[in-house]
Scaffold this motif. Structure first.
Motif, PDB file in Angstrom:
ATOM      1  N   PHE A 158      -9.972   0.931  -7.180  1.00 49.01           N
ATOM      2  CA  PHE A 158      -9.031   1.490  -8.151  1.00 49.01           C
ATOM      3  C   PHE A 158      -7.669   1.556  -7.453  1.00 49.01           C
ATOM      4  CE2 PHE A 158      -7.901   3.254 -12.049  1.00 49.01           C
ATOM      5  CZ  PHE A 158      -7.333   4.521 -11.952  1.00 49.01           C
ATOM      6  N   ASN A 159      -7.075   0.399  -7.232  1.00 49.04           N
ATOM      7  CA  ASN A 159      -5.836   0.324  -6.461  1.00 49.04           C
ATOM      8  C   ASN A 159      -4.626   0.723  -7.293  1.00 49.04           C
ATOM      9  OD1 ASN A 159      -7.480  -0.609  -4.462  1.00 49.04           O
ATOM     10  ND2 ASN A 159      -6.632  -2.678  -4.410  1.00 49.04           N
ATOM     11  N   LEU A 160      -3.716   1.398  -6.647  1.00 45.24           N
ATOM     12  CA  LEU A 160      -2.489   1.880  -7.276  1.00 45.24           C
ATOM     13  C   LEU A 160      -1.365   0.898  -6.997  1.00 45.24           C
ATOM     14  CD1 LEU A 160      -1.100   4.372  -8.723  1.00 45.24           C
ATOM     15  CD2 LEU A 160      -0.475   5.116  -6.414  1.00 45.24           C
ATOM     16  N   ARG A 161      -0.539   0.619  -8.026  1.00 44.96           N
ATOM     17  CA  ARG A 161       0.539  -0.342  -7.837  1.00 44.96           C
ATOM     18  C   ARG A 161       1.823   0.166  -8.478  1.00 44.96           C
ATOM     19  NH1 ARG A 161      -3.513  -4.751  -9.418  1.00 44.96           N
ATOM     20  NH2 ARG A 161      -2.661  -4.558 -11.511  1.00 44.96           N
ATOM     21  N   LYS A 162       2.928  -0.323  -7.918  1.00 40.76           N
ATOM     22  CA  LYS A 162       4.230  -0.129  -8.544  1.00 40.76           C
ATOM     23  C   LYS A 162       5.082  -1.316  -8.147  1.00 40.76           C
ATOM     24  CE  LYS A 162       7.952   3.141  -9.413  1.00 40.76           C
ATOM     25  NZ  LYS A 162       8.492   4.504  -9.232  1.00 40.76           N
ATOM     26  N   PRO A 163       5.715  -1.993  -9.115  1.00 41.34           N
ATOM     27  CA  PRO A 163       6.438  -3.237  -8.809  1.00 41.34           C
ATOM     28  C   PRO A 163       7.663  -3.033  -7.904  1.00 41.34           C
ATOM     29  CG  PRO A 163       6.196  -2.938 -11.190  1.00 41.34           C
ATOM     30  CD  PRO A 163       5.689  -1.700 -10.545  1.00 41.34           C
ATOM     31  N   SER A 164       8.318  -1.871  -8.048  1.00 37.87           N
ATOM     32  CA  SER A 164       9.556  -1.667  -7.308  1.00 37.87           C
ATOM     33  C   SER A 164       9.696  -0.171  -6.994  1.00 37.87           C
ATOM     34  CB  SER A 164      10.748  -2.144  -8.166  1.00 37.87           C
ATOM     35  OG  SER A 164      11.968  -1.857  -7.526  1.00 37.87           O
ATOM     36  N   VAL A 165       9.511   0.179  -5.738  1.00 38.87           N
ATOM     37  CA  VAL A 165       9.518   1.605  -5.387  1.00 38.87           C
ATOM     38  C   VAL A 165      10.943   2.117  -5.211  1.00 38.87           C
ATOM     39  CG1 VAL A 165       7.238   1.593  -4.333  1.00 38.87           C
ATOM     40  CG2 VAL A 165       9.253   1.090  -2.915  1.00 38.87           C
ATOM     41  N   GLN A 166      11.059   3.440  -5.357  1.00 39.42           N
ATOM     42  CA  GLN A 166      12.340   4.103  -5.150  1.00 39.42           C
ATOM     43  C   GLN A 166      12.175   5.132  -4.041  1.00 39.42           C
ATOM     44  OE1 GLN A 166      12.376   5.566  -9.243  1.00 39.42           O
ATOM     45  NE2 GLN A 166      14.153   4.266  -9.652  1.00 39.42           N
ATOM     46  N   TRP A 167      13.292   5.568  -3.492  1.00 41.37           N
ATOM     47  CA  TRP A 167      13.254   6.570  -2.444  1.00 41.37           C
ATOM     48  C   TRP A 167      12.506   7.821  -2.907  1.00 41.37           C
ATOM     49  CZ3 TRP A 167      15.670  11.450  -2.397  1.00 41.37           C
ATOM     50  CH2 TRP A 167      15.615  12.113  -1.152  1.00 41.37           C
ATOM     51  N   SER A 168      12.629   8.144  -4.194  1.00 42.01           N
ATOM     52  CA  SER A 168      11.990   9.341  -4.739  1.00 42.01           C
ATOM     53  C   SER A 168      10.462   9.215  -4.842  1.00 42.01           C
ATOM     54  CB  SER A 168      12.548   9.657  -6.128  1.00 42.01           C
ATOM     55  OG  SER A 168      12.356   8.556  -6.997  1.00 42.01           O
ATOM     56  N   ASP A 169       9.932   8.043  -4.558  1.00 39.00           N
ATOM     57  CA  ASP A 169       8.469   7.878  -4.543  1.00 39.00           C
ATOM     58  C   ASP A 169       7.855   8.312  -3.216  1.00 39.00           C
ATOM     59  OD1 ASP A 169       8.864   4.813  -6.390  1.00 39.00           O
ATOM     60  OD2 ASP A 169       8.286   6.785  -7.159  1.00 39.00           O
ATOM     61  N   THR A 170       8.688   8.677  -2.268  1.00 43.56           N
ATOM     62  CA  THR A 170       8.190   9.190  -0.997  1.00 43.56           C
ATOM     63  C   THR A 170       7.301  10.396  -1.251  1.00 43.56           C
ATOM     64  OG1 THR A 170      10.069   8.389   0.270  1.00 43.56           O
ATOM     65  CG2 THR A 170       8.853  10.259   1.190  1.00 43.56           C
ATOM     66  N   ALA A 171       6.043  10.293  -0.851  1.00 41.47           N
ATOM     67  CA  ALA A 171       5.056  11.324  -1.179  1.00 41.47           C
ATOM     68  C   ALA A 171       3.734  10.960  -0.517  1.00 41.47           C
ATOM     69  CB  ALA A 171       4.862  11.416  -2.691  1.00 41.47           C
ATOM     70  N   GLU A 172       2.751  11.837  -0.715  1.00 42.87           N
ATOM     71  CA  GLU A 172       1.394  11.509  -0.300  1.00 42.87           C
ATOM     72  C   GLU A 172       0.565  11.264  -1.565  1.00 42.87           C
ATOM     73  OE1 GLU A 172      -0.363  14.128   2.586  1.00 42.87           O
ATOM     74  OE2 GLU A 172      -1.836  12.591   3.134  1.00 42.87           O
ATOM     75  N   TYR A 173      -0.227  10.201  -1.537  1.00 41.18           N
ATOM     76  CA  TYR A 173      -0.981   9.774  -2.713  1.00 41.18           C
ATOM     77  C   TYR A 173      -2.479   9.884  -2.415  1.00 41.18           C
ATOM     78  CZ  TYR A 173       3.462   8.020  -4.376  1.00 41.18           C
ATOM     79  OH  TYR A 173       4.766   7.940  -4.797  1.00 41.18           O
ATOM     80  N   PHE A 174      -3.192  10.475  -3.373  1.00 40.43           N
ATOM     81  CA  PHE A 174      -4.628  10.695  -3.206  1.00 40.43           C
ATOM     82  C   PHE A 174      -5.395  10.048  -4.347  1.00 40.43           C
ATOM     83  CE2 PHE A 174      -4.548  13.718   0.236  1.00 40.43           C
ATOM     84  CZ  PHE A 174      -3.319  14.349   0.116  1.00 40.43           C
ATOM     85  N   CYS A 175      -6.399   9.287  -3.985  1.00 41.88           N
ATOM     86  CA  CYS A 175      -7.340   8.754  -4.953  1.00 41.88           C
ATOM     87  C   CYS A 175      -8.506   9.735  -5.068  1.00 41.88           C
ATOM     88  CB  CYS A 175      -7.828   7.392  -4.458  1.00 41.88           C
ATOM     89  SG  CYS A 175      -8.994   6.567  -5.538  1.00 41.88           S
ATOM     90  N   ALA A 176      -9.049   9.908  -6.261  1.00 41.75           N
ATOM     91  CA  ALA A 176     -10.180  10.821  -6.455  1.00 41.75           C
ATOM     92  C   ALA A 176     -11.155  10.218  -7.451  1.00 41.75           C
ATOM     93  CB  ALA A 176      -9.704  12.184  -6.940  1.00 41.75           C
ATOM     94  N   VAL A 177     -12.425  10.523  -7.229  1.00 37.96           N
ATOM     95  CA  VAL A 177     -13.493   9.965  -8.051  1.00 37.96           C
ATOM     96  C   VAL A 177     -14.382  11.092  -8.563  1.00 37.96           C
ATOM     97  CG1 VAL A 177     -15.519   8.462  -8.057  1.00 37.96           C
ATOM     98  CG2 VAL A 177     -13.495   7.810  -6.769  1.00 37.96           C
ATOM     99  N   ASN A 178     -14.766  10.990  -9.816  1.00 38.74           N
ATOM    100  CA  ASN A 178     -15.712  11.925 -10.404  1.00 38.74           C
ATOM    101  C   ASN A 178     -16.836  11.119 -11.045  1.00 38.74           C
ATOM    102  OD1 ASN A 178     -15.798  13.344 -13.631  1.00 38.74           O
ATOM    103  ND2 ASN A 178     -16.966  14.113 -11.890  1.00 38.74           N
TER     104      ASN A 178
END
Lengths: 110, 114
Positions: free
Chosen positions: B74-94
């Protein structure tokens, strides 16, 4: 203003002391959760409660205790039996399949 | 036991670069899938989710994710990132039979350079 509040934001305790972290929600959600977040390990489930007066152990419950006397409140006690208590603690509540998170409490045990 | 793997622990990109963050899970049955984001100093918040239907899901802020059942991914994508996308990203499954319990991956810390 609806949401989940956790207090305090930062908490310092001496080794060997029990400490209770607060979690309150006014979203009218039945289910509430406590997670621990450590760098590189994501979030790990400590305890959860699907309904008032009922709660279940999660994956890392040892050294922790909870109560759920009111729908709005799900406090977590970190006891002296928890071997590595310094961490960031997140509380969440759920509606449907979506969990909503509080701002977290960073606990440092000195 | 159920596990969720995010193989990229730290990612550094320049603005306008494309982003893909990997997420793989080990559960073989039907699952619900989530991506959460934690911006510096902010609450963990839901970015997008997949329950059923179109395996390509769109989330907030231009993010999307693709569920590939055969790859347990379940890969996450974004075509063009911005400085404001700086963050930590977590995948979760239920897993559907797990009473709404979420299992989280270890997180990916993204830094976008202006």
């Amino acid at each position: 203003d609806g949401g989940i509040t956790q207090s305090p934001k930062y908490l310092f305790r001496k080794e060997g002391q029990n400490v209770t972290l607060s979690c309150e929600q006014n979203l009218n959600h039945d289910a509430m959760y406590w997670y621990r977040q450590d760098p590189g390990q994501g979030l790990r489930l400590i305890y959860y409660s699907q309904i008032v007066n009922d709660f279940q152990k999660g994956d890392i419950a040892e050294g922790y205790s909870v109560s759920r006397e009111k729908k709005e409140s799900f406090p977590l006690t970190v006891t002296s039996a928890q071997k590595n208590p310094t961490a960031f603690y997140l509380c969440a509540s759920r509606t449907g399949n979506e969990q909503f998170f509080g701002p977290g409490t960073r606990l440092t045990v000195l | 036991a159920q596990s969720v793997s995010q193989h990229n622990h730290h990612v550094i990109l320049s603005e306008a670069a494309s982003l893909e963050l990997g997420c793989n899970y080990s559960y073989g049955g039907t699952v619900n899938l989530f991506w959460y984001v934690q911006y510096p100093g902010q609450h963990l918040q839901l970015l997008l989710k997949y329950f059923s239907g179109d395996p390509l899901v769109k989330g907030i802020k231009g993010f999307e994710a693709e569920f590939i059942k055969s790859k347990f991914s379940f890969n996450l994508r974004k075509p063009s990132v911005q400085w404001s996308d700086t963050a930590e990203y977590f995948c979760a499954v239920n897993p559907n039979n797990a009473g709404n319990m979420l299992t989280f991956g270890g997180g990916t810390r993204l830094m976008v350079k202006p």
